[in-house]
Design an enzyme around this catalytic site. Sequence first.
Site, mmCIF file in Angstrom:
data_model
loop_
_atom_site.group_PDB
_atom_site.id
_atom_site.type_symbol
_atom_site.label_atom_id
_atom_site.label_comp_id
_atom_site.label_asym_id
_atom_site.label_seq_id
_atom_site.Cartn_x
_atom_site.Cartn_y
_atom_site.Cartn_z
ATOM 1 N N TYR A 1 28.147 -117.793 -12.232
ATOM 2 C CA TYR A 1 29.564 -117.441 -12.051
ATOM 3 C C TYR A 1 30.324 -118.600 -11.398
ATOM 4 O O TYR A 1 31.333 -119.065 -11.926
ATOM 5 C CB TYR A 1 29.649 -116.190 -11.183
ATOM 6 C CG TYR A 1 31.046 -115.652 -10.970
ATOM 7 C CD1 TYR A 1 31.732 -115.003 -11.988
ATOM 8 C CD2 TYR A 1 31.670 -115.761 -9.728
ATOM 9 C CE1 TYR A 1 33.000 -114.480 -11.785
ATOM 10 C CE2 TYR A 1 32.942 -115.234 -9.511
ATOM 11 C CZ TYR A 1 33.597 -114.594 -10.545
ATOM 12 O OH TYR A 1 34.865 -114.071 -10.336
ATOM 13 N N VAL B 1 34.006 -102.847 -1.702
ATOM 14 C CA VAL B 1 35.010 -101.792 -1.531
ATOM 15 C C VAL B 1 34.623 -100.562 -2.360
ATOM 16 O O VAL B 1 34.614 -99.428 -1.848
ATOM 17 C CB VAL B 1 36.424 -102.297 -1.902
ATOM 18 C CG1 VAL B 1 37.425 -101.155 -1.881
ATOM 19 C CG2 VAL B 1 36.865 -103.406 -0.953
ATOM 20 N N GLY C 1 22.860 -107.392 5.418
ATOM 21 C CA GLY C 1 22.787 -108.259 6.601
ATOM 22 C C GLY C 1 23.216 -107.463 7.818
ATOM 23 O O GLY C 1 23.037 -106.241 7.885
HETATM 24 P P1 NAD Z 1 36.373 -106.874 -14.493
HETATM 25 O O1 NAD Z 1 34.916 -107.021 -14.711
HETATM 26 O O2 NAD Z 1 36.932 -105.527 -14.226
HETATM 27 O O3 NAD Z 1 37.171 -107.479 -15.726
HETATM 28 C C1 NAD Z 1 36.688 -108.482 -16.574
HETATM 29 C C2 NAD Z 1 37.002 -108.072 -17.998
HETATM 30 O O4 NAD Z 1 36.542 -109.108 -18.885
HETATM 31 C C3 NAD Z 1 36.285 -106.787 -18.412
HETATM 32 O O5 NAD Z 1 37.183 -105.926 -19.059
HETATM 33 C C4 NAD Z 1 35.195 -107.270 -19.355
HETATM 34 O O6 NAD Z 1 34.816 -106.310 -20.300
HETATM 35 C C5 NAD Z 1 35.856 -108.499 -19.971
HETATM 36 N N1 NAD Z 1 34.914 -109.478 -20.508
HETATM 37 C C6 NAD Z 1 33.774 -109.956 -19.944
HETATM 38 N N2 NAD Z 1 33.188 -110.840 -20.733
HETATM 39 C C7 NAD Z 1 33.969 -110.936 -21.859
HETATM 40 C C8 NAD Z 1 33.888 -111.682 -23.040
HETATM 41 N N3 NAD Z 1 32.873 -112.531 -23.276
HETATM 42 N N4 NAD Z 1 34.865 -111.526 -23.969
HETATM 43 C C9 NAD Z 1 35.883 -110.660 -23.765
HETATM 44 N N5 NAD Z 1 36.016 -109.936 -22.650
HETATM 45 C C10 NAD Z 1 35.067 -110.068 -21.703
HETATM 46 O O7 NAD Z 1 36.740 -107.870 -13.321
HETATM 47 P P2 NAD Z 1 38.143 -108.150 -12.599
HETATM 48 O O8 NAD Z 1 37.938 -107.917 -11.146
HETATM 49 O O9 NAD Z 1 39.252 -107.473 -13.284
HETATM 50 O O10 NAD Z 1 38.266 -109.722 -12.813
HETATM 51 C C11 NAD Z 1 39.139 -110.289 -13.767
HETATM 52 C C12 NAD Z 1 39.133 -111.808 -13.622
HETATM 53 O O11 NAD Z 1 39.566 -112.166 -12.314
HETATM 54 C C13 NAD Z 1 37.748 -112.420 -13.815
HETATM 55 O O12 NAD Z 1 37.885 -113.623 -14.551
HETATM 56 C C14 NAD Z 1 37.291 -112.704 -12.411
HETATM 57 O O13 NAD Z 1 36.416 -113.794 -12.371
HETATM 58 C C15 NAD Z 1 38.601 -112.989 -11.703
HETATM 59 N N6 NAD Z 1 38.489 -112.717 -10.264
HETATM 60 C C16 NAD Z 1 38.499 -111.432 -9.783
HETATM 61 C C17 NAD Z 1 38.353 -111.204 -8.429
HETATM 62 C C18 NAD Z 1 38.389 -109.829 -7.825
HETATM 63 O O14 NAD Z 1 38.225 -109.707 -6.623
HETATM 64 N N7 NAD Z 1 38.630 -108.778 -8.573
HETATM 65 C C19 NAD Z 1 38.175 -112.291 -7.557
HETATM 66 C C20 NAD Z 1 38.135 -113.576 -8.082
HETATM 67 C C21 NAD Z 1 38.312 -113.780 -9.443
HETATM 68 N N1 UDP Z 2 28.263 -105.882 0.808
HETATM 69 C C1 UDP Z 2 27.729 -104.941 1.660
HETATM 70 N N2 UDP Z 2 27.368 -103.733 1.151
HETATM 71 C C2 UDP Z 2 27.532 -103.404 -0.152
HETATM 72 C C3 UDP Z 2 28.093 -104.364 -1.030
HETATM 73 C C4 UDP Z 2 28.446 -105.604 -0.521
HETATM 74 O O1 UDP Z 2 27.570 -105.187 2.867
HETATM 75 O O2 UDP Z 2 27.187 -102.272 -0.525
HETATM 76 C C5 UDP Z 2 28.684 -107.199 1.353
HETATM 77 C C6 UDP Z 2 28.147 -108.402 0.574
HETATM 78 O O3 UDP Z 2 26.868 -108.778 1.047
HETATM 79 C C7 UDP Z 2 29.200 -109.437 0.881
HETATM 80 C C8 UDP Z 2 30.493 -108.631 1.012
HETATM 81 O O4 UDP Z 2 30.082 -107.280 1.203
HETATM 82 O O5 UDP Z 2 28.947 -110.078 2.110
HETATM 83 C C9 UDP Z 2 31.382 -108.708 -0.226
HETATM 84 O O6 UDP Z 2 30.578 -108.451 -1.351
HETATM 85 P P1 UDP Z 2 31.182 -108.303 -2.822
HETATM 86 O O7 UDP Z 2 30.019 -108.156 -3.737
HETATM 87 O O8 UDP Z 2 32.216 -107.247 -2.831
HETATM 88 O O9 UDP Z 2 31.951 -109.658 -3.100
HETATM 89 P P2 UDP Z 2 31.641 -111.207 -2.866
HETATM 90 O O10 UDP Z 2 30.334 -111.391 -2.163
HETATM 91 O O11 UDP Z 2 31.643 -111.787 -4.236
HETATM 92 O O12 UDP Z 2 32.791 -111.635 -2.022
#
Ligand code: NAD
Ligand code: UDP
Length: 314
Positions: A144, A187, A204
């Site tokens: 990722y 969350v 942790g």
């Molecule tokens: P999500 O998993 O709900 O949405 C991703 C969507 O992309 C899904 O609908 C999935 O089916 C689709 N998808 C995956 N692979 C695909 C492919 N090969 N072709 C077509 N569609 C595909 O996640 P999200 O939280 O909505 O994230 C959306 C974007 O925002 C992502 O690129 C993610 O990396 C970025 N992002 C999200 C967060 C967050 O906290 N939610 C944080 C950082 C970055």
């Molecule tokens: N985490 C946790 N319990 C859970 C899921 C996640 O304590 O059931 C912690 C995880 O180890 C991380 C933080 O919550 O430190 C955020 O995790 P998440 O997977 O939401 O996102 P990211 O690590 O990508 O920020």
Amino acid sequence: MNKILVTGGAGFLGSHLCDRLVAQGADVLCVDNYFTGSKRNVAHLFSKPNFELMRHDVTFPLYVEVDRIFNLACPASPIHYQFDPVQTTKTSVHGAINMLGLAKRVKARILQASTSEVYGDPEIHPQPESYWGKVNPIGIRSCYDEGKRCAETLFFDYFRQHRLQIKVVRIFNTYGPRMHPDDGRVVSNFIMQALRGEDITIYGDGQQTRSFCYVDDLIEAMLRMMDTPADFIGPVNIGNPSEFTMLELAEKVLAITGGKSRLSFKPLPEDDPKQRQPDIGLAKSSLGWEPKVALEDGLRETVAYFRGLVSGDK
Ligand code: NAD
Ligand code: UDP
């Protein structure tokens, strides 16, 4: 013409973005392979004449005519992106190449949904855009993190080499309704566990921190970024700088749900960043934006959504 392509549009963030764009009157083409997203997330838009949904995997070329592209396709939760790590890298890298190629052919403006994960386990706190990050290139999160870093590289090379109109936002942890209930993110995990009366799993010691942004604030920033002048390309951090430990988050979720769950401590996953907080100075000055929704308020909305799922209403 105001035709907008949203890749990953049936996912959590993508579906909220489609909502806003459709409401603005744009002609929205939502493309998704439903790996983590679902038709249900956008079903309420099917009756709108300016909304269209297409099943497509962005690792394959796409031939459509659009003016703007929001490239969100990519699983975002660690459980989902580690399920098929090779596909995750392909989605980020081949997906970016295909969408950039499309943007080049039709001269579309294109925005990349990048991530705070490009900073890895950061040594600088909070993280400004100028920080290059500390990322493990061979770990279980690398598909990722490195995929998203390579996508940023491609965006900037298309900008330099082909003068493409690019925009890059780095999204920090965002939450809200339509998060996948089983995506393992903190969350959704905590809320579902509290609602089901299960133990809250703290990985942790729970002292690691994250900064949580409510989805409505996030989408507003993405829309503003797309509309910035052509010479402003980012990358721009978007997120909410209010920082909480996972123990604090668990307490808030229990208070809002009224849940009686106990805390259960589990091992910290490999390469789990210790702290994360966006420096949003650039977003404030360039987008005139800052988040408005406090964690408690956003959690209340999210809990209401998950309650509906648990009781089978949605
Ligand atoms: P999500 O998993 O709900 O949405 C991703 C969507 O992309 C899904 O609908 C999935 O089916 C689709 N998808 C995956 N692979 C695909 C492919 N090969 N072709 C077509 N569609 C595909 O996640 P999200 O939280 O909505 O994230 C959306 C974007 O925002 C992502 O690129 C993610 O990396 C970025 N992002 C999200 C967060 C967050 O906290 N939610 C944080 C950082 C970055
Ligand atoms: N985490 C946790 N319990 C859970 C899921 C996640 O304590 O059931 C912690 C995880 O180890 C991380 C933080 O919550 O430190 C955020 O995790 P998440 O997977 O939401 O996102 P990211 O690590 O990508 O920020």
